[in-house]
Design a protein around this motif. Structure first.
Motif: not given
Length: 338
Positions: A3, A10, A168, A284, A286, A292-295, A298, A301
């Motif tokens: 990460r 990023d 983040n 979402a 961003c 960037k929902n993949e960031d 889990t 979510t």
């Protein structure tokens, strides 16, 4: 470590400016915390892009006027921009600001950028100050703004945006379990002296923001409300967000910024993207000028995360109600476009 590697990558990602909307000369934008840093740069970009009306929400009118004067000088728009007073340490000030927003002819985006990092624990309205500013007041402002955004969507056949500027840092693995367990009030528990710290409290407030944004977006789907609701992380930037930090904390941040930070101007592009993004950004996370929902890990979510999200939301509404600033969510849903 993976990460961290991703974070470094990023930070060096080139951030594009979003396309300018064809009707931007008719649009109205509100940016909070706009007298400095990301908010200043975001508002200046909007003026330069030709936005019809740009409102700067600031705690100090004097500092706001100085900032606006600088923006006008740099953009050549010498009559553009407005200063509205907003003190997120006062829920009454938030309510006044929200009522004033209700008088606008239209509102195309609220960019809720204002926030605070605290080194010393302070309690205001029975809540630790950064929790009050970053979560309770920010979300109250968002909720009070929704009706005007919905009205604008209906009247102008457009898709107004509600953007919460988060971080983040909320997604780091050490934030898993940061929200107190069921049976305790989230805001009471996170206001306690135990566990408070500069590098722990701020990301906790940003995590609560993300949970709240996700829940609000779930309750107000864009297909029904016409309003795009999202959270954005500008990444690590050169700003004065740490103005209240202790000298040791400032040294640590200074070293990190020297190696990795974006300029405030670069970071502000992420705010513009979120304020102009399509409906796929609804609910979402961003960053880097894209969804960037993949960031989002889990543990936020999954089923457990959704239960935590609902509990954060419930405790937020309960706290607002107990402070005399209740919100009728059913009425907000009733104001949807279809």
């Amino acid at each position: 470590m993976p990460r961290f590697v991703g974070f470094v990558r990023d930070q060096y990602t080139a951030l594009p400016m979003p396309p300018v909307p064809a009707d931007i000369a008719q649009q109205t934008f509100v940016v909070t915390g706009a007298n400095t840093g990301l908010g200043f740069q975001c508002a200046k970009h909007l003026l330069r892009m030709g936005a019809g009306r740009v409102i700067l929400g600031v705690r100090s009118v004097e500092k706001g006027e100085a900032a606006l004067a600088a923006m006008r000088q740099e953009t050549g728009r010498h009559a553009a921009g407005e200063i509205w007073e907003l003190d997120l340490q006062s829920l009454d000030s938030v309510e006044s600001f929200g009522r004033r927003l209700g008088t606008l002819d239209r509102l195309d985006a609220l960019i809720a950028n204002a926030g605070v990092v605290m080194t010393d624990r302070q309690v205001v309205e029975g809540i630790e100050l950064s929790l009050l500013v970053n979560v309770v007041s920010t979300m109250l402002l968002a909720l009070r703004t929704v009706p005007k955004l919905q009205e604008s969507a209906r009247s102008f056949n457009t898709a107004p945006h509600l953007v919460i500027v988060s971080s983040n840092s909320a997604l780091e693995s050490d934030m898993k379990g940061a929200v107190p367990p069921a049976g305790s009030d989230v805001f009471d528990k996170l206001s306690e002296k135990k566990g408070f710290g500069t590098f722990t409290q701020y990301p906790k407030t940003k995590l609560l923001q993300i949970y709240a944004v996700r829940q609000l977006a779930l309750l107000l789907p864009v297909a029904a409300s016409g309003v795009v609701i999202n959270a954005v992380s500008p990444g690590l930037c050169y700003t004065d967000l740490d103005r209240n930090a202790s000298p040791p904390a400032k040294v640590v941040l200074a070293i990190m910024r020297k190696m990795l930070a974006r300029t405030a101007e670069e970071g502000s592009r992420t705010l513009l993207h979120a304020a102009l993004a399509g409906p796929d950004s609804h609910g979402a996370y961003c960053s880097e000028c894209r969804v960037k929902n993949e960031d989002v890990p889990t543990w936020i979510t999954n089923a457990s995360g959704k239960a935590t999200q609902e509990r954060v939301w419930k405790d937020l509404l309960k706290r607002l109600d107990s402070l005399g600033h209740g919100v009728d969510i059913a009425a907000l849903a009733g104001g949807q476009v279809v």
